[in-house]
Write an enzyme that holds these catalytic residues in place. Sequence first.
Site, PDB file in Angstrom:
ATOM      1  N   CYS A 175       5.259   0.934   6.195  1.00 13.35           N
ATOM      2  CA  CYS A 175       4.564   1.289   7.435  1.00 13.35           C
ATOM      3  C   CYS A 175       3.175   0.688   7.513  1.00 13.35           C
ATOM      4  CB  CYS A 175       4.523   2.809   7.617  1.00 13.35           C
ATOM      5  SG  CYS A 175       3.425   3.715   6.491  1.00 13.35           S
ATOM      6  N   ASP A 176       2.543   0.397   6.393  1.00 15.07           N
ATOM      7  CA  ASP A 176       1.219  -0.234   6.403  1.00 15.07           C
ATOM      8  C   ASP A 176       1.241  -1.544   7.186  1.00 15.07           C
ATOM      9  OD1 ASP A 176       1.927   1.309   4.147  1.00 15.07           O
ATOM     10  OD2 ASP A 176       0.279   0.542   2.947  1.00 15.07           O
TER      11      ASP A 176
END
Length: 392
Positions: A175-176
Amino acid sequence: MPSSRLFDPPVIVSNTVLTKHTSHTMNRYFSILAVLTLCLSCASRPKQSPQTIEAAMVAALQWQEANPIQAKAPTDWTNGAYYTGVARAHAATGNPVFLQAIADMGERNDWQTYERYFHADDVAISYAYLYLDEQTPDVANLQPTEAWLDAHLNQPHEWKAGSRSDEKTILWWWCDALFMAPPVITEYAMRYDDRALLDTMYTYYRETYDLLYDQEEHLFARDARYLWTGSPDDRREVNGKKIFWSRGNGWVLGGLALMLDELPQDYTHRPFFLQLYREMATKIKAIQPDDGLWRTSLLSPESFDHGEVSGSGFYTFALAWGINNGILDRGDYLPVVYKAWRGLQAAQQASGKVGWVQNIGADPQPASADSWQNFGTGAFLLAGSEVLKLDN
Protein backbone atom coordinates in the site's frame (compact mmCIF):
# COMPACT_ATOMS: atom_id res chain seq x y z
CA MET A 1 5.46 10.77 24.72
CA PRO A 2 4.79 14.02 26.60
CA SER A 3 1.21 14.75 27.42
CA SER A 4 -0.42 16.99 24.80
CA ARG A 5 -1.90 19.02 27.67
CA LEU A 6 1.41 20.79 27.96
CA PHE A 7 0.77 22.19 24.51
CA ASP A 8 -2.90 23.08 24.85
CA PRO A 9 -3.59 26.72 24.04
CA PRO A 10 -4.69 28.98 26.89
CA VAL A 11 -8.36 29.79 26.97
CA ILE A 12 -8.64 33.53 26.34
CA VAL A 13 -11.85 35.50 26.39
CA SER A 14 -11.32 38.88 24.78
CA ASN A 15 -12.99 42.02 26.08
CA THR A 16 -14.34 42.67 22.61
CA VAL A 17 -16.17 39.36 22.53
CA LEU A 18 -17.52 39.91 26.00
CA THR A 19 -18.80 43.38 25.17
CA LYS A 20 -20.47 42.31 21.96
CA HIS A 21 -21.99 39.22 23.53
CA THR A 22 -23.25 41.20 26.49
CA SER A 23 -24.82 43.97 24.48
CA HIS A 24 -26.69 41.73 22.11
CA THR A 25 -27.75 38.73 24.11
CA MET A 26 -27.05 38.45 27.78
CA ASN A 27 -26.77 41.90 29.36
CA ARG A 28 -24.09 41.18 32.00
CA TYR A 29 -23.34 37.48 32.30
CA PHE A 30 -22.48 34.52 30.16
CA SER A 31 -24.52 31.43 30.82
CA ILE A 32 -22.55 28.40 31.94
CA LEU A 33 -23.29 26.76 28.61
CA ALA A 34 -21.88 29.69 26.65
CA VAL A 35 -18.67 29.68 28.67
CA LEU A 36 -18.20 25.96 28.16
CA THR A 37 -18.84 26.31 24.45
CA LEU A 38 -16.29 29.09 24.13
CA CYS A 39 -13.68 27.15 26.10
CA LEU A 40 -14.17 24.05 23.97
CA SER A 41 -13.83 26.13 20.82
CA CYS A 42 -10.58 27.68 22.03
CA ALA A 43 -9.24 24.32 23.14
CA SER A 44 -9.69 23.00 19.61
CA ARG A 45 -7.46 25.70 18.12
CA PRO A 46 -3.68 25.56 17.84
CA LYS A 47 -1.50 27.61 20.12
CA GLN A 48 0.71 28.66 17.26
CA SER A 49 0.06 31.30 14.62
CA PRO A 50 0.68 30.54 10.93
CA GLN A 51 3.97 32.40 11.23
CA THR A 52 5.07 30.27 14.15
CA ILE A 53 3.99 27.10 12.36
CA GLU A 54 6.16 28.18 9.44
CA ALA A 55 9.06 28.78 11.81
CA ALA A 56 8.68 25.25 13.17
CA MET A 57 8.69 23.92 9.62
CA VAL A 58 11.85 25.86 8.76
CA ALA A 59 13.52 24.51 11.92
CA ALA A 60 12.57 20.96 10.92
CA LEU A 61 13.99 21.50 7.43
CA GLN A 62 17.23 23.00 8.71
CA TRP A 63 17.79 20.18 11.19
CA GLN A 64 17.06 17.54 8.55
CA GLU A 65 19.33 19.14 5.96
CA ALA A 66 22.12 19.15 8.53
CA ASN A 67 21.46 15.51 9.38
CA PRO A 68 20.92 13.69 6.06
CA ILE A 69 19.85 10.09 6.07
CA GLN A 70 18.53 7.64 3.50
CA ALA A 71 17.91 3.93 3.36
CA LYS A 72 19.76 3.19 0.13
CA ALA A 73 20.71 6.32 -1.79
CA PRO A 74 20.02 10.07 -1.91
CA THR A 75 17.37 9.35 -4.55
CA ASP A 76 15.53 6.69 -2.55
CA TRP A 77 11.96 6.75 -1.30
CA THR A 78 12.86 8.13 2.12
CA ASN A 79 14.20 11.30 0.55
CA GLY A 80 11.33 11.24 -1.92
CA ALA A 81 8.82 11.47 0.92
CA TYR A 82 10.91 14.10 2.72
CA TYR A 83 11.26 16.38 -0.29
CA THR A 84 7.58 16.00 -1.13
CA GLY A 85 6.99 17.63 2.25
CA VAL A 86 9.57 20.29 1.40
CA ALA A 87 7.77 21.03 -1.88
CA ARG A 88 4.40 21.41 -0.19
CA ALA A 89 5.99 23.58 2.49
CA HIS A 90 7.20 25.97 -0.18
CA ALA A 91 3.83 25.93 -1.94
CA ALA A 92 2.13 26.91 1.32
CA THR A 93 4.59 29.53 2.55
CA GLY A 94 6.52 30.84 -0.44
CA ASN A 95 9.59 30.75 1.77
CA PRO A 96 12.60 30.41 -0.58
CA VAL A 97 14.53 28.27 1.90
CA PHE A 98 12.34 25.30 0.96
CA LEU A 99 12.75 25.76 -2.79
CA GLN A 100 16.50 26.17 -2.43
CA ALA A 101 16.70 22.88 -0.55
CA ILE A 102 15.02 21.12 -3.48
CA ALA A 103 17.29 22.79 -6.02
CA ASP A 104 20.39 21.84 -4.06
CA MET A 105 19.20 18.25 -3.71
CA GLY A 106 18.41 17.95 -7.40
CA GLU A 107 21.83 19.25 -8.39
CA ARG A 108 23.51 16.80 -6.04
CA ASN A 109 21.48 13.93 -7.47
CA ASP A 110 21.83 15.02 -11.09
CA TRP A 111 18.01 14.81 -11.26
CA GLN A 112 18.08 11.01 -11.20
CA THR A 113 15.47 8.61 -9.87
CA TYR A 114 16.58 5.52 -7.99
CA GLU A 115 17.63 2.46 -9.95
CA ARG A 116 14.62 0.08 -10.05
CA TYR A 117 12.22 1.00 -12.85
CA PHE A 118 9.74 -1.66 -11.65
CA HIS A 119 9.50 -0.43 -8.04
CA ALA A 120 7.15 2.47 -7.24
CA ASP A 121 9.38 3.72 -4.43
CA ASP A 122 12.08 4.76 -6.84
CA VAL A 123 10.24 7.65 -8.48
CA ALA A 124 9.01 9.36 -5.30
CA ILE A 125 11.93 11.79 -5.48
CA SER A 126 10.55 13.12 -8.78
CA TYR A 127 7.64 14.85 -7.08
CA ALA A 128 10.09 17.50 -5.90
CA TYR A 129 11.76 17.72 -9.32
CA LEU A 130 8.40 18.34 -10.99
CA TYR A 131 7.50 20.96 -8.41
CA LEU A 132 10.78 22.80 -8.86
CA ASP A 133 10.37 22.74 -12.65
CA GLU A 134 6.94 24.31 -12.26
CA GLN A 135 8.31 27.07 -10.04
CA THR A 136 11.57 27.73 -11.89
CA PRO A 137 11.50 26.24 -15.40
CA ASP A 138 14.66 25.01 -17.08
CA VAL A 139 16.46 24.22 -13.84
CA ALA A 140 15.45 20.59 -13.29
CA ASN A 141 16.21 17.92 -15.85
CA LEU A 142 13.04 15.82 -16.17
CA GLN A 143 14.39 13.34 -18.70
CA PRO A 144 15.35 10.71 -16.08
CA THR A 145 11.84 10.96 -14.61
CA GLU A 146 10.26 10.58 -18.05
CA ALA A 147 12.39 7.53 -18.81
CA TRP A 148 11.53 5.95 -15.48
CA LEU A 149 7.79 6.47 -15.95
CA ASP A 150 7.88 4.96 -19.42
CA ALA A 151 9.73 1.90 -18.18
CA HIS A 152 7.61 1.48 -15.06
CA LEU A 153 4.27 1.73 -16.81
CA ASN A 154 5.06 0.10 -20.14
CA GLN A 155 7.85 -2.45 -19.82
CA PRO A 156 6.90 -6.05 -18.86
CA HIS A 157 7.79 -7.35 -15.43
CA GLU A 158 6.92 -10.45 -13.43
CA TRP A 159 4.94 -8.36 -10.95
CA LYS A 160 2.64 -7.27 -13.75
CA ALA A 161 2.35 -10.79 -15.14
CA GLY A 162 0.95 -12.18 -11.88
CA SER A 163 3.28 -15.14 -12.15
CA ARG A 164 4.80 -14.91 -8.70
CA SER A 165 3.64 -17.09 -5.82
CA ASP A 166 4.41 -14.55 -3.06
CA GLU A 167 2.72 -11.25 -2.25
CA LYS A 168 4.27 -9.50 -5.27
CA THR A 169 1.59 -10.45 -7.78
CA ILE A 170 0.68 -6.95 -9.00
CA LEU A 171 2.75 -3.89 -9.89
CA TRP A 172 1.88 -1.92 -6.71
CA TRP A 173 1.65 -4.86 -4.34
CA TRP A 174 2.17 -2.91 -1.11
CA CYS A 175 0.00 0.00 0.00
CA ASP A 176 2.94 2.38 0.48
CA ALA A 177 3.31 2.38 -3.30
CA LEU A 178 0.14 4.47 -3.56
CA PHE A 179 2.04 7.43 -2.13
CA MET A 180 5.26 6.85 -4.06
CA ALA A 181 4.20 6.68 -7.71
CA PRO A 182 0.58 7.86 -8.26
CA PRO A 183 1.09 11.50 -7.15
CA VAL A 184 4.15 11.77 -9.41
CA ILE A 185 2.25 10.25 -12.34
CA THR A 186 -0.65 12.62 -11.68
CA GLU A 187 1.64 15.65 -11.59
CA TYR A 188 3.36 14.57 -14.79
CA ALA A 189 0.10 13.77 -16.58
CA MET A 190 -1.38 17.15 -15.71
CA ARG A 191 1.80 18.92 -16.78
CA TYR A 192 1.48 17.42 -20.27
CA ASP A 193 -2.33 17.11 -20.36
CA ASP A 194 -2.10 13.34 -20.76
CA ARG A 195 -5.32 11.77 -19.47
CA ALA A 196 -4.37 8.42 -20.95
CA LEU A 197 -1.51 8.38 -18.45
CA LEU A 198 -4.01 9.04 -15.68
CA ASP A 199 -6.06 6.10 -16.89
CA THR A 200 -3.01 3.84 -16.77
CA MET A 201 -2.31 5.03 -13.23
CA TYR A 202 -5.92 4.29 -12.28
CA THR A 203 -5.66 0.74 -13.65
CA TYR A 204 -2.69 -0.11 -11.45
CA TYR A 205 -4.15 1.78 -8.47
CA ARG A 206 -7.38 -0.16 -8.76
CA GLU A 207 -5.46 -3.44 -8.69
CA THR A 208 -3.97 -2.45 -5.32
CA TYR A 209 -7.34 -1.29 -4.05
CA ASP A 210 -9.05 -4.53 -5.07
CA LEU A 211 -6.35 -6.61 -3.40
CA LEU A 212 -5.61 -4.73 -0.18
CA TYR A 213 -8.55 -2.48 0.75
CA ASP A 214 -10.74 -3.82 3.55
CA GLN A 215 -14.33 -2.86 2.73
CA GLU A 216 -15.46 -3.34 6.34
CA GLU A 217 -12.72 -1.40 8.10
CA HIS A 218 -12.05 1.13 5.32
CA LEU A 219 -8.32 0.63 5.76
CA PHE A 220 -5.55 -0.97 3.68
CA ALA A 221 -3.58 -4.05 4.56
CA ARG A 222 0.09 -3.30 4.08
CA ASP A 223 0.41 -6.17 1.59
CA ALA A 224 -1.12 -9.59 0.92
CA ARG A 225 0.61 -11.13 3.94
CA TYR A 226 -1.73 -9.13 6.17
CA LEU A 227 -5.00 -9.92 4.42
CA TRP A 228 -7.77 -11.32 6.60
CA THR A 229 -9.26 -14.62 5.45
CA GLY A 230 -10.76 -15.82 8.72
CA SER A 231 -8.17 -18.57 8.98
CA PRO A 232 -6.41 -19.30 12.29
CA ASP A 233 -3.20 -18.69 10.36
CA ASP A 234 -4.07 -15.05 9.64
CA ARG A 235 -1.68 -12.51 11.08
CA ARG A 236 -3.48 -10.65 13.82
CA GLU A 237 -2.82 -8.36 16.73
CA VAL A 238 -2.59 -9.55 20.32
CA ASN A 239 -6.17 -8.40 20.84
CA GLY A 240 -7.26 -10.62 17.94
CA LYS A 241 -7.97 -7.79 15.52
CA LYS A 242 -6.70 -7.26 12.01
CA ILE A 243 -3.32 -5.63 11.56
CA PHE A 244 -3.57 -2.19 9.99
CA TRP A 245 -0.36 -0.24 10.04
CA SER A 246 -0.64 3.47 10.73
CA ARG A 247 2.09 4.67 8.39
CA GLY A 248 0.92 2.33 5.62
CA ASN A 249 -2.53 3.87 5.70
CA GLY A 250 -0.96 7.30 6.10
CA TRP A 251 0.88 6.75 2.84
CA VAL A 252 -2.43 6.02 1.12
CA LEU A 253 -4.46 8.89 2.59
CA GLY A 254 -1.65 11.40 2.14
CA GLY A 255 -1.16 10.24 -1.43
CA LEU A 256 -4.86 10.64 -2.14
CA ALA A 257 -4.76 14.26 -0.99
CA LEU A 258 -1.77 14.94 -3.24
CA MET A 259 -3.55 13.35 -6.21
CA LEU A 260 -6.94 14.95 -5.65
CA ASP A 261 -5.25 18.32 -5.44
CA GLU A 262 -4.34 17.91 -9.14
CA LEU A 263 -6.96 15.64 -10.69
CA PRO A 264 -9.44 17.58 -12.86
CA GLN A 265 -12.97 17.86 -11.53
CA ASP A 266 -14.29 16.21 -14.70
CA TYR A 267 -11.79 13.35 -14.73
CA THR A 268 -13.67 10.06 -15.17
CA HIS A 269 -12.16 8.30 -12.18
CA ARG A 270 -11.99 11.23 -9.78
CA PRO A 271 -15.20 10.08 -7.99
CA PHE A 272 -13.49 6.78 -7.15
CA PHE A 273 -10.52 8.51 -5.54
CA LEU A 274 -12.76 11.02 -3.76
CA GLN A 275 -14.99 8.30 -2.32
CA LEU A 276 -11.96 6.37 -1.10
CA TYR A 277 -10.55 9.51 0.48
CA ARG A 278 -13.82 10.23 2.31
CA GLU A 279 -14.17 6.67 3.58
CA MET A 280 -10.65 6.60 4.95
CA ALA A 281 -10.93 10.08 6.45
CA THR A 282 -14.08 9.06 8.31
CA LYS A 283 -12.35 5.97 9.69
CA ILE A 284 -9.19 7.80 10.73
CA LYS A 285 -11.24 10.48 12.49
CA ALA A 286 -13.20 7.81 14.38
CA ILE A 287 -10.11 6.10 15.80
CA GLN A 288 -8.03 9.12 16.79
CA PRO A 289 -6.65 8.68 20.33
CA ASP A 290 -7.34 11.34 22.94
CA ASP A 291 -3.83 12.78 22.79
CA GLY A 292 -4.12 13.43 19.06
CA LEU A 293 -1.54 11.06 17.59
CA TRP A 294 -2.50 7.72 16.08
CA ARG A 295 -0.82 4.52 17.31
CA THR A 296 1.29 2.40 15.02
CA SER A 297 -1.36 -0.35 15.09
CA LEU A 298 -4.62 1.37 14.27
CA LEU A 299 -7.00 -1.27 15.68
CA SER A 300 -4.75 -2.34 18.54
CA PRO A 301 -3.57 0.91 20.15
CA GLU A 302 -2.62 -1.00 23.28
CA SER A 303 0.10 -2.84 21.38
CA PHE A 304 2.32 0.25 21.43
CA ASP A 305 0.49 2.83 23.50
CA HIS A 306 2.17 6.00 22.32
CA GLY A 307 1.74 8.39 19.43
CA GLU A 308 3.70 8.00 16.20
CA VAL A 309 4.58 10.96 14.00
CA SER A 310 4.93 9.67 10.44
CA GLY A 311 1.48 8.13 10.11
CA SER A 312 -0.05 10.94 12.17
CA GLY A 313 1.67 13.57 10.06
CA PHE A 314 0.23 12.14 6.86
CA TYR A 315 -3.24 11.98 8.42
CA THR A 316 -2.99 15.55 9.67
CA PHE A 317 -1.96 16.73 6.22
CA ALA A 318 -4.71 14.83 4.45
CA LEU A 319 -7.50 15.85 6.83
CA ALA A 320 -6.43 19.51 6.90
CA TRP A 321 -6.27 19.46 3.10
CA GLY A 322 -9.84 18.15 3.03
CA ILE A 323 -11.02 21.00 5.26
CA ASN A 324 -9.16 23.61 3.23
CA ASN A 325 -10.69 22.31 0.00
CA GLY A 326 -14.26 22.04 1.24
CA ILE A 327 -14.36 18.24 1.09
CA LEU A 328 -14.52 17.55 4.84
CA ASP A 329 -16.89 19.28 7.24
CA ARG A 330 -14.96 22.00 9.05
CA GLY A 331 -16.88 21.67 12.30
CA ASP A 332 -16.36 17.90 12.46
CA TYR A 333 -12.72 17.72 11.42
CA LEU A 334 -11.13 20.93 12.70
CA PRO A 335 -10.84 19.66 16.30
CA VAL A 336 -9.30 16.42 15.00
CA VAL A 337 -6.65 18.28 13.01
CA TYR A 338 -5.79 20.76 15.75
CA LYS A 339 -5.49 17.99 18.32
CA ALA A 340 -3.21 16.07 15.98
CA TRP A 341 -1.09 19.14 15.26
CA ARG A 342 -0.54 19.73 18.97
CA GLY A 343 0.71 16.16 19.21
CA LEU A 344 3.09 16.74 16.31
CA GLN A 345 4.34 19.92 17.96
CA ALA A 346 5.08 17.96 21.11
CA ALA A 347 7.25 15.57 19.11
CA GLN A 348 9.48 18.35 17.75
CA GLN A 349 12.52 19.09 19.84
CA ALA A 350 14.04 22.52 20.41
CA SER A 351 16.71 21.75 17.81
CA GLY A 352 14.04 21.27 15.13
CA LYS A 353 14.44 17.49 15.13
CA VAL A 354 11.16 15.60 14.83
CA GLY A 355 11.05 12.48 16.99
CA TRP A 356 8.57 9.68 17.71
CA VAL A 357 8.96 8.30 14.17
CA GLN A 358 8.74 4.55 13.69
CA ASN A 359 11.75 3.25 11.84
CA ILE A 360 11.55 1.68 8.38
CA GLY A 361 9.30 -1.37 8.42
CA ALA A 362 6.18 -3.03 7.10
CA ASP A 363 4.04 -3.43 10.20
CA PRO A 364 3.34 -1.77 13.56
CA GLN A 365 6.43 -1.29 15.73
CA PRO A 366 7.30 1.11 18.56
CA ALA A 367 8.89 4.55 18.33
CA SER A 368 10.57 6.81 20.87
CA ALA A 369 11.28 10.47 21.51
CA ASP A 370 14.65 10.10 19.79
CA SER A 371 13.63 7.87 16.86
CA TRP A 372 13.59 9.88 13.66
CA GLN A 373 13.64 9.45 9.90
CA ASN A 374 13.67 11.94 7.04
CA PHE A 375 10.24 10.76 5.90
CA GLY A 376 8.95 11.63 9.37
CA THR A 377 10.22 15.17 8.84
CA GLY A 378 8.48 15.12 5.48
CA ALA A 379 5.20 14.14 7.11
CA PHE A 380 5.64 16.96 9.65
CA LEU A 381 6.20 19.47 6.83
CA LEU A 382 3.18 18.17 4.92
CA ALA A 383 1.00 18.58 8.01
CA GLY A 384 2.23 22.08 8.69
CA SER A 385 1.69 23.09 5.06
CA GLU A 386 -2.06 22.62 5.41
CA VAL A 387 -2.55 23.44 9.10
CA LEU A 388 -1.20 26.95 8.64
CA LYS A 389 -3.91 27.61 6.02
CA LEU A 390 -6.82 26.72 8.25
CA ASP A 391 -7.50 30.24 9.52
CA ASN A 392 -6.80 31.97 6.20
